[in-house]
Write a protein that holds these residues in place. Structure first.
Motif, PDB file in Angstrom:
ATOM      1  N   LYS B 219     -15.323   4.329 -10.565  1.00 26.69           N
ATOM      2  CA  LYS B 219     -14.424   5.392 -10.088  1.00 26.69           C
ATOM      3  C   LYS B 219     -14.458   5.483  -8.565  1.00 26.69           C
ATOM      4  CE  LYS B 219     -13.842   8.149 -14.153  1.00 26.69           C
ATOM      5  NZ  LYS B 219     -14.166   9.323 -14.959  1.00 26.69           N
ATOM      6  N   MET B 220     -15.643   5.288  -7.991  1.00 24.73           N
ATOM      7  CA  MET B 220     -15.730   5.312  -6.522  1.00 24.73           C
ATOM      8  C   MET B 220     -14.905   4.182  -5.914  1.00 24.73           C
ATOM      9  SD  MET B 220     -19.746   6.196  -5.884  1.00 24.73           S
ATOM     10  CE  MET B 220     -19.735   6.389  -4.100  1.00 24.73           C
ATOM     11  N   ALA B 221     -14.901   3.029  -6.597  1.00 23.21           N
ATOM     12  CA  ALA B 221     -14.107   1.900  -6.096  1.00 23.21           C
ATOM     13  C   ALA B 221     -12.638   2.297  -6.034  1.00 23.21           C
ATOM     14  CB  ALA B 221     -14.298   0.678  -6.997  1.00 23.21           C
ATOM     15  N   VAL B 222     -12.190   2.958  -7.073  1.00 22.00           N
ATOM     16  CA  VAL B 222     -10.775   3.357  -7.130  1.00 22.00           C
ATOM     17  C   VAL B 222     -10.495   4.490  -6.140  1.00 22.00           C
ATOM     18  CG1 VAL B 222      -9.030   4.425  -8.619  1.00 22.00           C
ATOM     19  CG2 VAL B 222     -10.436   2.530  -9.477  1.00 22.00           C
ATOM     20  N   LYS B 223     -11.401   5.430  -6.071  1.00 23.63           N
ATOM     21  CA  LYS B 223     -11.168   6.582  -5.179  1.00 23.63           C
ATOM     22  C   LYS B 223     -11.189   6.190  -3.709  1.00 23.63           C
ATOM     23  CE  LYS B 223     -12.395  10.141  -8.416  1.00 23.63           C
ATOM     24  NZ  LYS B 223     -13.504  10.830  -9.081  1.00 23.63           N
ATOM     25  N   SER B 224     -11.955   5.127  -3.377  1.00 24.91           N
ATOM     26  CA  SER B 224     -11.983   4.692  -1.981  1.00 24.91           C
ATOM     27  C   SER B 224     -10.810   3.768  -1.664  1.00 24.91           C
ATOM     28  CB  SER B 224     -13.288   3.940  -1.704  1.00 24.91           C
ATOM     29  OG  SER B 224     -13.283   2.724  -2.427  1.00 24.91           O
ATOM     30  N   GLY B 225     -10.164   3.277  -2.700  1.00 22.58           N
ATOM     31  CA  GLY B 225      -9.040   2.371  -2.474  1.00 22.58           C
ATOM     32  C   GLY B 225      -9.455   0.919  -2.289  1.00 22.58           C
ATOM     33  N   ILE B 226     -10.768   0.614  -2.426  1.00 23.88           N
ATOM     34  CA  ILE B 226     -11.177  -0.789  -2.326  1.00 23.88           C
ATOM     35  C   ILE B 226     -10.707  -1.525  -3.584  1.00 23.88           C
ATOM     36  CG2 ILE B 226     -13.497  -0.632  -3.366  1.00 23.88           C
ATOM     37  CD1 ILE B 226     -14.426  -2.517  -1.059  1.00 23.88           C
ATOM     38  N   TRP B 227     -10.477  -0.767  -4.642  1.00 27.07           N
ATOM     39  CA  TRP B 227      -9.879  -1.323  -5.861  1.00 27.07           C
ATOM     40  C   TRP B 227      -8.688  -0.440  -6.232  1.00 27.07           C
ATOM     41  CZ3 TRP B 227     -10.296  -5.892  -7.859  1.00 27.07           C
ATOM     42  CH2 TRP B 227      -9.767  -6.154  -9.134  1.00 27.07           C
ATOM     43  N   VAL B 228      -7.526  -1.045  -6.383  1.00 29.08           N
ATOM     44  CA  VAL B 228      -6.318  -0.264  -6.668  1.00 29.08           C
ATOM     45  C   VAL B 228      -5.785  -0.630  -8.048  1.00 29.08           C
ATOM     46  CG1 VAL B 228      -4.023   0.371  -5.850  1.00 29.08           C
ATOM     47  CG2 VAL B 228      -5.773  -0.321  -4.206  1.00 29.08           C
ATOM     48  N   LEU B 229      -5.508   0.392  -8.830  1.00 30.73           N
ATOM     49  CA  LEU B 229      -4.962   0.168 -10.170  1.00 30.73           C
ATOM     50  C   LEU B 229      -3.441   0.150 -10.082  1.00 30.73           C
ATOM     51  CD1 LEU B 229      -7.210   2.669 -12.166  1.00 30.73           C
ATOM     52  CD2 LEU B 229      -7.640   0.273 -11.626  1.00 30.73           C
ATOM     53  N   TRP B 230      -2.838  -0.936 -10.534  1.00 29.49           N
ATOM     54  CA  TRP B 230      -1.375  -1.033 -10.512  1.00 29.49           C
ATOM     55  C   TRP B 230      -0.911  -1.918 -11.637  1.00 29.49           C
ATOM     56  CZ3 TRP B 230      -0.156  -6.157  -9.954  1.00 29.49           C
ATOM     57  CH2 TRP B 230      -0.982  -6.970  -9.167  1.00 29.49           C
ATOM     58  N   GLU B 231       0.369  -1.897 -11.885  1.00 30.36           N
ATOM     59  CA  GLU B 231       0.914  -2.869 -12.833  1.00 30.36           C
ATOM     60  C   GLU B 231       2.277  -3.322 -12.365  1.00 30.36           C
ATOM     61  OE1 GLU B 231       1.455  -1.377 -16.841  1.00 30.36           O
ATOM     62  OE2 GLU B 231       1.927   0.611 -16.081  1.00 30.36           O
ATOM     63  N   LYS B 232       2.637  -4.491 -12.802  1.00 25.64           N
ATOM     64  CA  LYS B 232       3.906  -5.067 -12.398  1.00 25.64           C
ATOM     65  C   LYS B 232       4.565  -5.649 -13.644  1.00 25.64           C
ATOM     66  CE  LYS B 232       5.953  -8.002  -8.917  1.00 25.64           C
ATOM     67  NZ  LYS B 232       5.770  -9.109  -7.995  1.00 25.64           N
ATOM     68  N   SER B 243      -5.012   5.683  -9.187  1.00 23.65           N
ATOM     69  CA  SER B 243      -4.894   5.209  -7.805  1.00 23.65           C
ATOM     70  C   SER B 243      -3.835   5.981  -7.035  1.00 23.65           C
ATOM     71  CB  SER B 243      -4.577   3.711  -7.767  1.00 23.65           C
ATOM     72  OG  SER B 243      -5.749   2.976  -8.008  1.00 23.65           O
ATOM     73  N   ARG B 244      -2.799   6.447  -7.750  1.00 26.15           N
ATOM     74  CA  ARG B 244      -1.788   7.264  -7.059  1.00 26.15           C
ATOM     75  C   ARG B 244      -2.453   8.501  -6.468  1.00 26.15           C
ATOM     76  NH1 ARG B 244       2.094   6.391 -10.940  1.00 26.15           N
ATOM     77  NH2 ARG B 244       1.714   8.420 -11.898  1.00 26.15           N
ATOM     78  N   ALA B 245      -3.311   9.098  -7.261  1.00 18.08           N
ATOM     79  CA  ALA B 245      -4.030  10.281  -6.780  1.00 18.08           C
ATOM     80  C   ALA B 245      -4.954   9.904  -5.623  1.00 18.08           C
ATOM     81  CB  ALA B 245      -4.827  10.897  -7.925  1.00 18.08           C
ATOM     82  N   ALA B 246      -5.693   8.788  -5.801  1.00 14.25           N
ATOM     83  CA  ALA B 246      -6.676   8.389  -4.789  1.00 14.25           C
ATOM     84  C   ALA B 246      -6.020   8.052  -3.461  1.00 14.25           C
ATOM     85  CB  ALA B 246      -7.476   7.200  -5.288  1.00 14.25           C
ATOM     86  N   MET B 247      -4.847   7.441  -3.535  1.00 14.39           N
ATOM     87  CA  MET B 247      -4.213   6.961  -2.302  1.00 14.39           C
ATOM     88  C   MET B 247      -3.739   8.100  -1.411  1.00 14.39           C
ATOM     89  SD  MET B 247      -2.313   3.547  -3.734  1.00 14.39           S
ATOM     90  CE  MET B 247      -1.233   3.199  -2.357  1.00 14.39           C
ATOM     91  N   LYS B 248      -3.604   9.281  -1.997  1.00  7.69           N
ATOM     92  CA  LYS B 248      -3.195  10.425  -1.165  1.00  7.69           C
ATOM     93  C   LYS B 248      -4.276  10.737  -0.139  1.00  7.69           C
ATOM     94  CE  LYS B 248       0.106  12.495  -4.275  1.00  7.69           C
ATOM     95  NZ  LYS B 248      -0.105  12.812  -5.711  1.00  7.69           N
ATOM     96  N   ARG B 249      -5.524  10.696  -0.579  1.00  6.61           N
ATOM     97  CA  ARG B 249      -6.618  10.929   0.366  1.00  6.61           C
ATOM     98  C   ARG B 249      -7.826  10.078  -0.036  1.00  6.61           C
ATOM     99  NH1 ARG B 249      -7.981  16.326  -0.014  1.00  6.61           N
ATOM    100  NH2 ARG B 249      -5.844  16.877   0.470  1.00  6.61           N
ATOM    101  N   PRO B 250      -7.810   8.806   0.364  1.00  5.31           N
ATOM    102  CA  PRO B 250      -8.909   7.931  -0.068  1.00  5.31           C
ATOM    103  C   PRO B 250     -10.246   8.381   0.525  1.00  5.31           C
ATOM    104  CG  PRO B 250      -7.188   6.691   1.109  1.00  5.31           C
ATOM    105  CD  PRO B 250      -6.830   8.134   1.226  1.00  5.31           C
ATOM    106  N   VAL B 251     -11.280   8.259  -0.291  1.00 10.20           N
ATOM    107  CA  VAL B 251     -12.645   8.536   0.175  1.00 10.20           C
ATOM    108  C   VAL B 251     -13.075   7.365   1.073  1.00 10.20           C
ATOM    109  CG1 VAL B 251     -15.022   8.831  -0.658  1.00 10.20           C
ATOM    110  CG2 VAL B 251     -13.099   9.708  -2.008  1.00 10.20           C
ATOM    111  N   PRO B 252     -13.792   7.628   2.159  1.00 14.56           N
ATOM    112  CA  PRO B 252     -14.241   6.502   2.997  1.00 14.56           C
ATOM    113  C   PRO B 252     -15.028   5.482   2.172  1.00 14.56           C
ATOM    114  CG  PRO B 252     -14.737   8.584   4.073  1.00 14.56           C
ATOM    115  CD  PRO B 252     -14.206   8.925   2.706  1.00 14.56           C
ATOM    116  N   VAL B 253     -14.771   4.206   2.425  1.00 15.07           N
ATOM    117  CA  VAL B 253     -15.368   3.161   1.599  1.00 15.07           C
ATOM    118  C   VAL B 253     -16.887   3.090   1.785  1.00 15.07           C
ATOM    119  CG1 VAL B 253     -15.180   1.174   3.169  1.00 15.07           C
ATOM    120  CG2 VAL B 253     -14.841   0.861   0.706  1.00 15.07           C
TER     121      VAL B 253
END
Ligand SMILES: Cc1ncc(C[n+]2csc(CCOP(=O)(O)OP(=O)(O)O)c2C)c(N)n1
Ligand code: SF4
Ligand SMILES: [Mg+2]
Lengths: 375, 296
Positions: B219-232, B243-253
């Motif tokens: 979860k920390m990986a996702v919240k910091s944005g070092i890992w982003v959940l997406w699909e195509k 990740s949409r939530a995390a990207m609004k205010r990423p936690v420092p890595v």
């Protein structure tokens, strides 16, 4: 005086590599070899070995990176095992055919399927036609010594072929034994590769070679393989003179007066000495021949009139034990009882080996562990 | 809310390390895939954790194959099953080494040919099976047994490489978000052709974290944005909810790094590079998501 230290076979090989100072090491992890390359990576990171360590993405690339480095005229090393060795297979031919003195630590391990990490020789034996010299060792000290000697033998201008040092997975790669970490001094002369890449003397390498020349290149390899017998003998003699430890292409144990000889490679060949002792106590005149150099194949084994119990930790399906078959081919009069034992790490004790001797049926093949009626 | 079946497809006898992220992910993958599924597994931790012959962990057939060969094996299997008119899911479950390193050639070939299978890479960012050597997917700064002072080069951007094959479906996921995994696998298997899911799978011994922290670290990986959940899906690129939530205010890595022993040797300079890489990637992803929405 050199220090005596406790070490695994893997670490001893790595220590010998540090002494030999290759300039490039390209390698890929695989159990039970990984400790060799991890140790080398540590040496490099700590500055104890001034080499470039290339952490390639596969064994095919490991061997190929060694080829690319070696043709620039520098000393190179890699290590692998089992599936890693098989994944190199194509490039093993490229390395030998290009006459590159690459040295490789090879830890013998079973092949899948099913996955199995224990000792077996089928991996290396299935590479015996690639033009690599193959030595099989049986102690940690021997692993160290053979690695040092391998560089000198491979790089000798009469040889210029790659050398594979084979060591039984876990039984030797992970076993701790004391060994003397001899400083080789100038035992390994500087490498002078006659055909190295030189922009001032541009040559083509590996271009189309038609039918009227290709066989000549191949005969040249064969000639070097034959010459390597002399080079091995000289190197082992020089090693003994300098460092006091002597080796022969085939190590003999009480063979002179023996009626029956156990023939084996690697740790089985060492353990067989205990079996021979046991048998002698029972009044059976037993001896042991431990084949160290399988390529070049030994042509002067003293086996006339003796029963051979050849233990193969391998199998060529539809043929039989590889070592037994090779001996029979080169010594048509040899009397052989072939035993297939130790596949996939199957335990084979000296007691078992003694029993192979006692119950031997000459001219037959016996699979250890399989009921008699299924043999 | 996603209804995840209660029935377990894995028996209770895995020989993983405690807190294995790859097993957690597999649990939900198989719930989504169901019984009409074959797993193809190259050499990796998952070839070991299935247990020892004659026992097995899975309740679907598992075909073990050589390290470099998973996608090629799945190609043959899928072609044969389709030729027989069978719809059985063919799912590769491979590590990052078997995917981004030694197996990438077979993977690229299978994706380019359009084989009908799902390739799932669980990414523990090293060679777990052989005792944690670096892989192409090991991140900058991470200690492994072949990078004892921390890796000096970046993690390979596997997803961009795969993306270049223009798949009908591609996604990232993380063991810490099982419902997301479940949904993505379901969707992937409903689409014909080659599909790829890349799952970040925390690995306690490799990442040098306590075994109860697997979910938290993911979860920390996702919240910091070092890992982003997406699909195509075809051309439609969507950032997934966590990740949409995390990207609004990423936690420092830095917090993610500090929580793991493998980043012990990361100095301030490297930490800043890692943060800059994260920022750059997040910008790229936000832009891609925005562009994809525009073209809707
Ligand atoms: C050709 C070949 N080379 C090396 C190996 C040894 N090996 C088995 S698994 C593995 C690492 C797997 O790493 P990854 O794919 O990341 O999966 P993980 O173990 O981390 O789950 C290695 C190097 C092998 N089985 N075959
Ligand atoms: S090493 Fe990591 S990935 Fe492998 S079984 Fe253990 S926790 Fe799982
Ligand atoms: Mg991995």
């Amino acid at each position: 005086m050199s220090e005596l230290i406790m070490s695994t076979g893997n670490k001893a090989v790595a220590a010998a590599v540090k002494m030999a100072k290759p300039l490039v090491v390209a390698a890929y992890p695989i159990t039970p070899q990984t400790e060799i390359i991890e140790s080398i990576a540590d040496y490099v990171e700590a500055g104890d070995l001034k080499a470039r360590y290339i952490p390639v993405e596969s064994e095919h690339s490991a061997m190929t990176a060694c080829i690319g480095a070696s043709i620039t005229g520098v000393r190179v090393f890699t290590a692998t095992s089992s599936h890693g060795l098989l994944y190199m297979h194509e490039m093993l031919h490229w390395a030998a055919g290009a006459r590159l003195p690459i040295v490789m630590g090879q830890v013998n391990r079973t092949l899948a399927p099913g996955w199995n990490i224990w000792a077996e020789h089928t991996d290396a034996l299935s590479q015996r036609d690639t033009g690599w010299l193959q030595v099989y060792v049986s102690t940690v000290q021997e692993a160290y010594d053979a690695t040092l000697m391998a560089f000198r033998i491979a790089e000798d201008n009469r040889v210029l072929l790659p050398v594979m040092i084979n060591m039984d997975g876990f039984l030797l790669s992970h076993i701790m034994q004391p060994f003397e970490m001899t400083e080789p001094g100038d035992f390994i002369p500087p490498l002078d590769l006659p055909h190295k890449i030189d922009v001032n003397d541009p040559k083509g390498y590996g271009a189309m070679s038609p039918a009227n020349v290709h066989y000549q290149f191949r005969f040249d390899m064969e000639k070097s393989m034959r010459a390597s017998r002399t080079v091995i003998n000289e190197t082992e003699a020089e090693f003994a003179k300098r460092f006091g430890r002597s080796y022969a292409p085939v190590e003999e144990y009480f063979c002179d007066d023996a009626d029956v000889i156990i023939v084996a490679m690697g740790t089985l060949g060492k353990e067989a000495e205990v079996a021979a002792d046991l048998l002698r106590k029972e009044g059976i005149k037993a001896g042991v021949m431990r084949i160290r150099w399988l390529r070049p194949f030994p042509l002067d084994m003293n086996i006339k009139g003796k029963d051979l119990v050849v233990i193969d930790r391998d199998c060529s399906f539809g043929f039989g034990g590889v070592v037994a078959g090779e001996i029979q081919a080169r010594y048509p009069d040899a009397k052989i009882a072939s035993v297939i034992a130790g596949l996939g790490g199957q335990e084979v004790t000296y007691e078992d080996m003694a029993e192979f001797v006692r119950s031997r049926k000459m001219g037959t093949e016996f699979w250890f562990g399989i009921p008699q009626e299924e043999q | 809310m996603t209804e995840i079946p209660k029935e377990e497809m894995l028996l209770k006898c895995p020989s993983t390390c405690a807190g294995c992220g790859s097993l957690l992910a597999l649990r939900y993958i198989l719930k989504a895939a169901g019984k009409d599924t074959v797993l193809v597994i190259p050499a990796c931790c998952n070839s070991v954790i299935q247990g020892v012959y004659p026992y097995m962990l899975h309740t679907v057939p598992v075909y073990n194959i050589a390290f470099a060969a998973a996608a090629a094996c799945a190609s043959g299997m899928s072609e044969a099953l389709r030729a027989k008119g069978e719809k059985t899911n063919v799912i590769v479950y491979a590590g990052d080494g078997g995917t981004a390193d030694i197996g990438i050639q077979a993977l690229s070939g299978a994706l380019e040919r359009g084989e009908d299978f799902l390739y799932i890479c669980y990414d523990n960012e090293a060679y777990g099976n052989t005792g944690m050597q670096r892989s192409g997917a090991t991140p900058l700064g991470a200690i492994t047994t072949t990078t004892p002072n921390g890796k000096t080069v970046n993690k390979k951007d596997l997803d961009r490489i795969v993306e270049a094959h223009n798949l009908p479906y591609q996604a990232t996921a993380c063991s810490s978000y099982p419902a997301d995994i479940y949904n993505k696998v379901k969707k992937a298997l409903s689409i014909p052709g080659p599909k790829f899911i890349h799952i970040l799978a925390p690995c306690p011994p490799g990442w040098r974290i306590p075994s109860e922290k697997t979910v938290e670290i993911g979860k920390m990986a996702v919240k910091s944005g070092i890992w982003v959940l997406w699909e195509k899906e075809y051309d439609k690129f969507t950032v997934s909810a966590p990740s949409r939530a995390a990207m609004k205010r990423p936690v420092p890595v830095g917090e993610y790094l500090k929580a793991q022993g493998r980043f012990r040797k990361v100095d301030e300079k490297t930490a800043a590079v890692i943060q800059a890489n994260v920022d750059k990637n997040l910008k790229k992803i936000a832009l891609e998501a925005a562009q994809s929405e525009e073209t809707e």
